[in-house]
Write a protein that holds these residues in place. Structure first.
Motif, PDB file in Angstrom:
ATOM      1  N   LYS A   1     -27.698  25.122 -10.754  1.00  0.00           N
ATOM      2  CA  LYS A   1     -26.481  24.415 -10.969  1.00  0.00           C
ATOM      3  C   LYS A   1     -26.097  25.469 -12.191  1.00  0.00           C
ATOM      4  CE  LYS A   1     -29.046  19.891 -10.849  1.00  0.00           C
ATOM      5  NZ  LYS A   1     -29.743  18.919 -11.297  1.00  0.00           N
TER       6      LYS A   1
ATOM      7  N   ASP B   1     -25.765  13.140  -0.386  1.00  0.00           N
ATOM      8  CA  ASP B   1     -25.278  11.807  -1.805  1.00  0.00           C
ATOM      9  C   ASP B   1     -26.158  10.882  -2.468  1.00  0.00           C
ATOM     10  OD1 ASP B   1     -22.568  13.422  -2.480  1.00  0.00           O
ATOM     11  OD2 ASP B   1     -21.600  12.629  -0.377  1.00  0.00           O
ATOM     12  N   THR B   2     -27.183  10.785  -1.892  1.00  0.00           N
ATOM     13  CA  THR B   2     -28.020   9.397  -2.178  1.00  0.00           C
ATOM     14  C   THR B   2     -29.298  10.154  -3.121  1.00  0.00           C
ATOM     15  OG1 THR B   2     -27.699   8.251  -0.158  1.00  0.00           O
ATOM     16  CG2 THR B   2     -29.220   7.283  -1.769  1.00  0.00           C
ATOM     17  N   GLU B   3     -29.486   9.532  -4.526  1.00  0.00           N
ATOM     18  CA  GLU B   3     -30.691   9.707  -5.511  1.00  0.00           C
ATOM     19  C   GLU B   3     -31.804   9.869  -4.937  1.00  0.00           C
ATOM     20  OE1 GLU B   3     -31.227   9.984  -9.394  1.00  0.00           O
ATOM     21  OE2 GLU B   3     -30.207  11.050 -10.163  1.00  0.00           O
ATOM     22  N   TYR B   4     -32.566  10.401  -4.249  1.00  0.00           N
ATOM     23  CA  TYR B   4     -33.964  10.059  -4.565  1.00  0.00           C
ATOM     24  C   TYR B   4     -34.648  10.133  -5.421  1.00  0.00           C
ATOM     25  CZ  TYR B   4     -32.058   9.283   0.561  1.00  0.00           C
ATOM     26  OH  TYR B   4     -31.690   8.419   1.201  1.00  0.00           O
ATOM     27  N   GLN B   5     -36.195   9.179  -5.708  1.00  0.00           N
ATOM     28  CA  GLN B   5     -36.863   9.772  -6.839  1.00  0.00           C
ATOM     29  C   GLN B   5     -38.176   9.356  -6.050  1.00  0.00           C
ATOM     30  OE1 GLN B   5     -35.937   7.251 -10.582  1.00  0.00           O
ATOM     31  NE2 GLN B   5     -36.325   9.027 -10.670  1.00  0.00           N
TER      32      GLN B   5
ATOM     33  N   GLU C   1     -29.019  17.553  -0.988  1.00  0.00           N
ATOM     34  CA  GLU C   1     -28.093  18.511  -1.082  1.00  0.00           C
ATOM     35  C   GLU C   1     -28.837  19.858  -2.141  1.00  0.00           C
ATOM     36  OE1 GLU C   1     -26.107  15.178  -1.266  1.00  0.00           O
ATOM     37  OE2 GLU C   1     -25.236  16.139   0.242  1.00  0.00           O
ATOM     38  N   ASP C   2     -29.768  19.085  -3.005  1.00  0.00           N
ATOM     39  CA  ASP C   2     -30.254  19.981  -4.446  1.00  0.00           C
ATOM     40  C   ASP C   2     -31.365  20.957  -3.203  1.00  0.00           C
ATOM     41  OD1 ASP C   2     -29.021  18.941  -6.066  1.00  0.00           O
ATOM     42  OD2 ASP C   2     -30.698  17.336  -6.502  1.00  0.00           O
TER      43      ASP C   2
ATOM     44  N   ASP D   1     -38.136  13.639 -10.814  1.00  0.00           N
ATOM     45  CA  ASP D   1     -36.334  14.005 -10.872  1.00  0.00           C
ATOM     46  C   ASP D   1     -36.127  12.963 -10.523  1.00  0.00           C
ATOM     47  OD1 ASP D   1     -37.127  14.670 -13.914  1.00  0.00           O
ATOM     48  OD2 ASP D   1     -37.025  16.727 -13.445  1.00  0.00           O
ATOM     49  N   GLY D   2     -34.674  12.249 -10.262  1.00  0.00           N
ATOM     50  CA  GLY D   2     -33.503  12.370  -8.644  1.00  0.00           C
ATOM     51  C   GLY D   2     -32.778  13.664  -8.487  1.00  0.00           C
ATOM     52  N   ILE D   3     -33.226  13.603  -6.848  1.00  0.00           N
ATOM     53  CA  ILE D   3     -32.995  14.315  -6.432  1.00  0.00           C
ATOM     54  C   ILE D   3     -32.134  14.276  -5.459  1.00  0.00           C
ATOM     55  CG2 ILE D   3     -34.803  16.512  -7.011  1.00  0.00           C
ATOM     56  CD1 ILE D   3     -35.740  15.771  -4.209  1.00  0.00           C
ATOM     57  N   THR D   4     -30.561  14.649  -4.415  1.00  0.00           N
ATOM     58  CA  THR D   4     -30.018  14.106  -3.834  1.00  0.00           C
ATOM     59  C   THR D   4     -30.136  15.101  -2.974  1.00  0.00           C
ATOM     60  OG1 THR D   4     -28.283  15.928  -4.901  1.00  0.00           O
ATOM     61  CG2 THR D   4     -28.407  13.757  -4.593  1.00  0.00           C
TER      62      THR D   4
END
Length: 107
Positions: free
Chosen positions: A75, A24-28, A52-53, A47-50
């Motif tokens: 999605k 649940d943390t977005e990374y770029q 879970e993506d 693009d930001g990914i978590t």
């Protein structure tokens, strides 16, 4: 906050797996080159990914376009992909390379 994640010495490295990312943390990500002349400017942020993506390895190995299509399909539930493999055969100097370049420019 930006922090270095890895350094690659081989120019053909295209895939790197990060371990221990927080859920649940977005990374770029930014990419930049370093050589004897110094550092390049960093790329635009990804693009930001978590975590879970995360896509399966088979998808990630096919490159950024395949990963983007996979994430969009996960999605929205579907993603139309139109592709074709084409082999050009012909004599030397008849324009095969120019034709391929024209196709690739038309993305």
């Amino acid at each position: 906050m930006w922090e270095p994640v890895m350094s690659v010495r081989k120019k053909d490295t295209e895939l790197y797996t990060l371990e221990d990312l927080e859920a649940d943390t977005e990374y770029q990500f930014h990419v930049y080159a370093v050589n004897l002349r110094g550092c390049s400017d960093p790329s635009d942020p990804s693009d930001g990914i978590t975590p879970e993506d995360e896509a399966p390895l088979e998808i990630r190995l096919r490159g950024a376009d395949a990963l983007a299509a996979y994430l969009e399909a996960s999605k929205e539930g579907k993603k139309e992909i139109r592709s074709i493999r084409l082999m050009l055969v012909g004599q030397e100097r008849v324009g095969k390379t120019s034709l391929v370049k024209a196709f690739m420019r038309d993305k």
